[in-house]
Scaffold this active site. Structure first.
Site: not given
Length: 348
Positions: A34, A196, A260
């Protein structure tokens, strides 16, 4: 001794690890695809989409040019989403072939490739022949970019089948706030890191549903049993799963709003639809794809993974979360696995 390091991936963890390497007196090129992000890092020394209100070292340079990033690199650190590992590894190999360079390869990503179920080190091994690299090391453990950025005390693992390579990575990253342990069980470390995230989705979902600490502790404990069960079935050392990259990473991912996967599960538990959760996050939620891979692997190996199955049903079959929780609680009574189930040696 200072090294030239190419860090591939300028998300939260990649950019913070790049800054750690700068603080440790290394020369770093941070690659991103980006251009606006590279411009922001170079001109403002910020990366606000991923790490808010944090200023990076002015010595950190970002680029969108893979050739520039890899020029004279002694170490290449992959910190891109699992789904991008193969594509980026192909690009890296093309550059290394043209320059005849053979750096040490490190990755700090966590997941399994869909369909192939391959670990990240296996993907890299396939796409970058041994003549163009040294060993492969996985950097993993209980760590949030936001906390490492502010020098919170953090302990993680450098895992490799080549212990000397792991020691080199240990020396590269260790400082007064970041401590690195070596581990020869690359397979176990990578599986623990991937699986996990599934349990973290479940932990977040329980919170979103309004359950408390008892439920969270139960999920983490039984989740660790599932992770250990499938890991040992693939040949991992059972002791790995009670270490930093096992229970340590599980704790931090299942208990923190920085995760997240936890945040995604929390939103699902509160009734939000999966497409909306993904759109709202704006970053990759590794546990979603890993749930599919783990579920399919468990089916193939005939390994009992009820928590993973329940989360798979919610994500991919449209099942109701409350009903899946109820199903887990009303399963037939069983015996809790003992240490002998995982073949611990007598001396341990």
């Amino acid at each position: 001794m200072s090294k030239k390091v190419a860090v591939l991936g300028a998300g939260s963890w990649g950019s913070v690890l790049a800054n750690v390497l700068i603080e440790n007196q290394n020369q770093v090129e941070l690659w991103t695809y980006k251009a606006p992000q590279a411009d922001e890092i170079n001109s403002q020394h910020t990366n606000n989409k991923y790490i808010k209100d944090y200023h990076f070292s002015e010595k950190l340079h970002a680029t969108t040019d893979m050739n520039e990033a890899l020029k004279d690199a002694e170490v290449v650190l992959f910190v891109v989403p699992t789904k991008a590992i193969r594509e980026v590894a192909v690009q890296v190999c093309d550059v290394l072939r043209s320059t005849n360079n053979a750096p040490l390869i490190v990755h700090a990503s966590k997941g399994l490739e869909l369909k192939t179920y391959k670990r990240i080190s296996e993907i890299i091994d396939e796409e970058i022949p041994s003549g163009y690299r040294q060993g492969i090391v996985a950097l993993s453990g209980p760590s949030h970019a936001e906390e490492v950025a502010h020098h919170d005390l953090t302990l993680i693992t450098a895992a490799s089948e080549d212990l000397e390579c792991a020691k080199e990575v240990q020396s590269l990253f260790m400082n007064e706030y970041l401590r690195i342990y070596t581990n020869p069980d690359l397979l176990g470390v990578e599986l623990g890191a991937a699986f996990k995230n599934i349990i973290a989705l479940g932990a977040g979902a329980l919170h979103g549903l309004g359950y408390g600490d008892d439920a969270k502790a139960a999920l983490m404990t039984r989740g660790l049993a599932e992770i250990s069960r499938i890991g040992v079935a693939f040949g991992a050392d059972p002791l790995t799963f009670i270490g930093l990259s096992g229970v340590g990473d599980l704790i931090v991912t299942c208990t923190s709003v920085h995760s997240r996967n936890w945040r995604a599960g929390d939103q699902l538990g509160a009734g939000k639809k999966l497409p909306d959760v993904i759109a709202d996050m704006g970053m990759v939620i590794e546990g979603i794809n890993t749930t599919q891979a783990a579920y399919e692997l468990a089916q193939q190996k005939q390994i009992d993974m009820p928590i993973t199955t329940a989360i798979y049903n919610v994500l991919y079959q449209g099942a109701d979360i409350k009903e899946e929780v109820g199903g887990l609680m009303t399963r037939e009574g069983k015996s809790e696995e003992s240490a002998s189930t995982f073949n611990f040696t007598e001396q341990n």
